[in-house]
Scaffold this motif. Sequence first.
Motif, PDB file in Angstrom:
ATOM      1  N   LYS A   1     -11.904   5.461   7.086  1.00  0.00           N
ATOM      2  CA  LYS A   1     -10.566   5.032   6.704  1.00  0.00           C
ATOM      3  C   LYS A   1      -9.536   6.086   7.093  1.00  0.00           C
ATOM      4  O   LYS A   1      -9.705   7.272   6.804  1.00  0.00           O
ATOM      5  N   LYS A   2      -8.465   5.626   7.718  1.00  0.00           N
ATOM      6  CA  LYS A   2      -7.319   6.475   8.039  1.00  0.00           C
ATOM      7  C   LYS A   2      -6.130   6.011   7.216  1.00  0.00           C
ATOM      8  O   LYS A   2      -5.771   4.831   7.236  1.00  0.00           O
ATOM      9  N   GLU A   3      -5.523   6.937   6.477  1.00  0.00           N
ATOM     10  CA  GLU A   3      -4.291   6.674   5.738  1.00  0.00           C
ATOM     11  C   GLU A   3      -3.183   7.480   6.403  1.00  0.00           C
ATOM     12  O   GLU A   3      -3.222   8.715   6.412  1.00  0.00           O
ATOM     13  N   GLU A   4      -2.179   6.826   6.950  1.00  0.00           N
ATOM     14  CA  GLU A   4      -1.120   7.511   7.680  1.00  0.00           C
ATOM     15  C   GLU A   4      -0.115   8.166   6.732  1.00  0.00           C
ATOM     16  O   GLU A   4      -0.082   7.863   5.533  1.00  0.00           O
ATOM     17  N   ASN A   5       0.700   9.070   7.284  1.00  0.00           N
ATOM     18  CA  ASN A   5       1.827   9.585   6.521  1.00  0.00           C
ATOM     19  C   ASN A   5       2.736   8.427   6.129  1.00  0.00           C
ATOM     20  O   ASN A   5       3.037   7.565   6.946  1.00  0.00           O
ATOM     21  N   SER A   6       3.160   8.410   4.881  1.00  0.00           N
ATOM     22  CA  SER A   6       4.041   7.343   4.441  1.00  0.00           C
ATOM     23  C   SER A   6       5.423   7.505   5.056  1.00  0.00           C
ATOM     24  O   SER A   6       5.986   8.594   5.084  1.00  0.00           O
TER      25      SER A   6
ATOM     26  N   THR B   1       0.849  -1.187   0.000  1.00  0.00           N
ATOM     27  CA  THR B   1       0.000   0.000   0.000  1.00  0.00           C
ATOM     28  C   THR B   1       0.887   1.240   0.000  1.00  0.00           C
ATOM     29  O   THR B   1       2.090   1.167   0.275  1.00  0.00           O
ATOM     30  N   ALA B   2       0.273   2.400  -0.289  1.00  0.00           N
ATOM     31  CA  ALA B   2       1.040   3.652  -0.316  1.00  0.00           C
ATOM     32  C   ALA B   2       1.401   4.113   1.083  1.00  0.00           C
ATOM     33  O   ALA B   2       2.369   4.846   1.272  1.00  0.00           O
ATOM     34  N   SER B   3       0.612   3.711   2.078  1.00  0.00           N
ATOM     35  CA  SER B   3       0.880   4.079   3.468  1.00  0.00           C
ATOM     36  C   SER B   3       0.214   3.051   4.373  1.00  0.00           C
ATOM     37  O   SER B   3      -0.586   2.230   3.914  1.00  0.00           O
ATOM     38  N   ASN B   4       0.525   3.102   5.659  1.00  0.00           N
ATOM     39  CA  ASN B   4      -0.193   2.248   6.601  1.00  0.00           C
ATOM     40  C   ASN B   4      -1.640   2.724   6.699  1.00  0.00           C
ATOM     41  O   ASN B   4      -1.903   3.934   6.736  1.00  0.00           O
ATOM     42  N   GLU B   5      -2.581   1.766   6.773  1.00  0.00           N
ATOM     43  CA  GLU B   5      -3.999   2.109   6.717  1.00  0.00           C
ATOM     44  C   GLU B   5      -4.776   1.392   7.814  1.00  0.00           C
ATOM     45  O   GLU B   5      -4.469   0.249   8.170  1.00  0.00           O
ATOM     46  N   PHE B   6      -5.794   2.073   8.311  1.00  0.00           N
ATOM     47  CA  PHE B   6      -6.717   1.487   9.285  1.00  0.00           C
ATOM     48  C   PHE B   6      -8.134   1.818   8.835  1.00  0.00           C
ATOM     49  O   PHE B   6      -8.399   2.914   8.318  1.00  0.00           O
ATOM     50  N   ALA B   7      -9.045   0.888   9.014  1.00  0.00           N
ATOM     51  CA  ALA B   7     -10.433   1.150   8.633  1.00  0.00           C
ATOM     52  C   ALA B   7     -11.389   0.382   9.531  1.00  0.00           C
ATOM     53  O   ALA B   7     -11.071  -0.690  10.058  1.00  0.00           O
TER      54      ALA B   7
ATOM     55  N   TYR C   1       7.502  10.043  -1.933  1.00  0.00           N
ATOM     56  CA  TYR C   1       6.501  11.065  -2.208  1.00  0.00           C
ATOM     57  C   TYR C   1       5.869  11.537  -0.894  1.00  0.00           C
ATOM     58  O   TYR C   1       5.586  10.738  -0.011  1.00  0.00           O
ATOM     59  N   ALA C   2       5.677  12.841  -0.777  1.00  0.00           N
ATOM     60  CA  ALA C   2       5.103  13.418   0.445  1.00  0.00           C
ATOM     61  C   ALA C   2       3.595  13.233   0.414  1.00  0.00           C
ATOM     62  O   ALA C   2       2.876  13.955  -0.276  1.00  0.00           O
ATOM     63  N   ILE C   3       3.094  12.262   1.154  1.00  0.00           N
ATOM     64  CA  ILE C   3       1.661  11.971   1.198  1.00  0.00           C
ATOM     65  C   ILE C   3       1.152  12.295   2.593  1.00  0.00           C
ATOM     66  O   ILE C   3       1.524  11.618   3.556  1.00  0.00           O
ATOM     67  N   PRO C   4       0.318  13.321   2.757  1.00  0.00           N
ATOM     68  CA  PRO C   4      -0.181  13.653   4.096  1.00  0.00           C
ATOM     69  C   PRO C   4      -1.146  12.595   4.605  1.00  0.00           C
ATOM     70  O   PRO C   4      -1.745  11.844   3.824  1.00  0.00           O
ATOM     71  N   ALA C   5      -1.293  12.531   5.917  1.00  0.00           N
ATOM     72  CA  ALA C   5      -2.265  11.604   6.502  1.00  0.00           C
ATOM     73  C   ALA C   5      -3.676  12.038   6.121  1.00  0.00           C
ATOM     74  O   ALA C   5      -3.944  13.223   5.892  1.00  0.00           O
ATOM     75  N   SER C   6      -4.574  11.068   6.051  1.00  0.00           N
ATOM     76  CA  SER C   6      -5.939  11.329   5.608  1.00  0.00           C
ATOM     77  C   SER C   6      -6.920  10.652   6.559  1.00  0.00           C
ATOM     78  O   SER C   6      -6.679   9.525   7.017  1.00  0.00           O
ATOM     79  N   TYR C   7      -8.014  11.350   6.849  1.00  0.00           N
ATOM     80  CA  TYR C   7      -9.079  10.822   7.711  1.00  0.00           C
ATOM     81  C   TYR C   7     -10.392  11.021   6.959  1.00  0.00           C
ATOM     82  O   TYR C   7     -10.823  12.151   6.744  1.00  0.00           O
ATOM     83  N   LEU C   8     -11.013   9.922   6.547  1.00  0.00           N
ATOM     84  CA  LEU C   8     -12.132  10.036   5.616  1.00  0.00           C
ATOM     85  C   LEU C   8     -13.319   9.190   6.066  1.00  0.00           C
ATOM     86  O   LEU C   8     -13.177   8.005   6.365  1.00  0.00           O
ATOM     87  N   HIS C   9     -14.506   9.818   6.085  1.00  0.00           N
ATOM     88  CA  HIS C   9     -15.770   9.146   6.361  1.00  0.00           C
ATOM     89  C   HIS C   9     -16.512   8.938   5.039  1.00  0.00           C
ATOM     90  O   HIS C   9     -16.485   9.804   4.157  1.00  0.00           O
ATOM     91  N   ASN C  10     -17.201   7.810   4.940  1.00  0.00           N
ATOM     92  CA  ASN C  10     -17.928   7.467   3.714  1.00  0.00           C
ATOM     93  C   ASN C  10     -19.298   6.911   4.080  1.00  0.00           C
ATOM     94  O   ASN C  10     -19.395   5.925   4.814  1.00  0.00           O
ATOM     95  N   ILE C  11     -20.343   7.544   3.582  1.00  0.00           N
ATOM     96  CA  ILE C  11     -21.711   7.070   3.797  1.00  0.00           C
ATOM     97  C   ILE C  11     -22.321   6.790   2.436  1.00  0.00           C
ATOM     98  O   ILE C  11     -22.364   7.684   1.570  1.00  0.00           O
ATOM     99  N   GLY C  12     -22.767   5.553   2.223  1.00  0.00           N
ATOM    100  CA  GLY C  12     -23.243   5.200   0.892  1.00  0.00           C
ATOM    101  C   GLY C  12     -24.368   4.189   0.900  1.00  0.00           C
ATOM    102  O   GLY C  12     -24.726   3.606   1.927  1.00  0.00           O
ATOM    103  N   LEU C  13     -24.900   3.973  -0.295  1.00  0.00           N
ATOM    104  CA  LEU C  13     -25.997   3.026  -0.496  1.00  0.00           C
ATOM    105  C   LEU C  13     -25.878   2.424  -1.885  1.00  0.00           C
ATOM    106  O   LEU C  13     -25.701   3.137  -2.878  1.00  0.00           O
ATOM    107  N   ARG C  14     -25.958   1.097  -1.935  1.00  0.00           N
ATOM    108  CA  ARG C  14     -26.046   0.375  -3.202  1.00  0.00           C
ATOM    109  C   ARG C  14     -27.404  -0.282  -3.291  1.00  0.00           C
ATOM    110  O   ARG C  14     -27.928  -0.786  -2.289  1.00  0.00           O
ATOM    111  N   GLY C  15     -27.979  -0.282  -4.484  1.00  0.00           N
ATOM    112  CA  GLY C  15     -29.277  -0.907  -4.684  1.00  0.00           C
ATOM    113  C   GLY C  15     -29.339  -1.661  -5.994  1.00  0.00           C
ATOM    114  O   GLY C  15     -28.710  -1.264  -6.985  1.00  0.00           O
ATOM    115  N   VAL C  16     -30.068  -2.756  -5.999  1.00  0.00           N
ATOM    116  CA  VAL C  16     -30.327  -3.537  -7.210  1.00  0.00           C
ATOM    117  C   VAL C  16     -31.824  -3.789  -7.276  1.00  0.00           C
ATOM    118  O   VAL C  16     -32.411  -4.321  -6.326  1.00  0.00           O
TER     119      VAL C  16
END
Length: 466
Positions: free
Chosen positions: A243-248, A215-221, A253-268
């Motif tokens: 999902k949390k993406e840590e500083n590599s 992966t590009a960085s250590n990740e937790f989810a 490459y300088a990749i800053p840490a990221s903290y991201l929330h995702n709310i979604g819906l899939r339907g069929v």
Amino acid sequence: MKRAILTGITGLTLLSGASSLLAIDHQIGAHLRFRYENWDNLITLGTNTAVNSFKDRSFFRLRAMLWDDIKFNNQTSLRIRLNTEPKYQMGPYYHMLKDNVDRRKFDQDEVVIDNLYLDIKRPFNLPLDLRIGRQDFLGPDTYGEGFLILDGTPGDGSRTFYFNALRARLFLSNKDSIDFVVLKQKERDVYLPSLHPSYDDGNGKNYIYHKKRLTASNEFAFFTYGRFKPCPELQLEPYYIYKKEENSTTSSYAIPASYLHNIGLRGVYSFTKDLRVRAELVRQFGEYSNGTDRRAWGGYAFLEKAFPNCPAKPTVEIGYVYLSGDDRHSKKDEAFNPLFSRNPNWNELIIYTYLLENINKSGAIAGYWTNLKMPMIRVKASPIKDLTLQLSYQKLYADEKTKNLPTFMFSNKGTDRGDLYLGIVNYKFTKSLDGMLQYEIFDPDDFYSKEAKTAHFFRAQIQYKY
């Protein structure tokens, strides 16, 4: 390589043997996949071939997997699987090692434990199933269509897909369930030993201390994913993903840490047996460690119609994919993050052109899907027994114009990415043996520089499963 395979077989034998005293059943299996691939003008669309990483590629790859499914009782089982995939490059690209001089055609690869998990069904008679350990979210365990959760190890291509995870599935009824998952991914595998070392390129681009970059960085989810069927025609799948993406720590490459929330819906929704619509929409919000606010949207919709009474029994899909791009006039970052789906989704060719476009977010790993508007049509058919054919046309646009990207490849002015044509033929020789041919052509437009050339991707594959 022969020694590595023998070491892997010995290791699996010892693990299986140690548990055989308690086991009531074993299901031993093996899988061999042999591929030839040819990349023509893929990474920079032929605009810069001086750098080794940007050169065209022609190579063979052999993935070998060996596993044992060990059943202790009707409630408890264990899976152990070993995996390796050496590659041989025929040029002009080659493997560059850490001294920046040693060039290798052969990538020996390591032998890894890519599945090691314990299944516990209905503990204490609770309506709950547990899966603990290194596992894949593929096949019947795929979340939706893999739009956000599919590949936990994009750095090694399709060698492995695993997640280091704990999954609890709560059954609300025979048709309704909710998954609760916690996972942690590392830039390289630190949880389990490899049985054979890979190379070390010294800069962490492809290898880190004799292990493949995963992966590009250590990740937790953490995520929760529901599957509900309120009526026979409708399937609803709401979810929340953090999902949390840590500083590599190892990337150049300088990749800053990221903290991201995702709310979604899939339907069929199935209108009839042969007509259905599939759609998914997700809202992303969070921030980078440098304080930049993040707001993004992503989704798709496909109308699928089967014609079982026609010759070749074709199925036609018409769809649209939307992944928001970063507005260069905004202080926020509106670019879509593909989370754990940096893999071929609707095509394979485009994921490599994304490398330079998003390298400050993705590192030197392909497949960072973002900034995309894509109407497409896909036709699947079976003209003869055991043969399936897939043809697709995809028109690609950027949602936003880019800024300050390398001008040898990008115009930084247009939004028309271009046209992609795809064809895949699969043939099943026997129950255990099948083959595949895949060819893609991408004709770039004004999103890229005037020097951008037509790109080609070709793959031939044969695989055997025991």
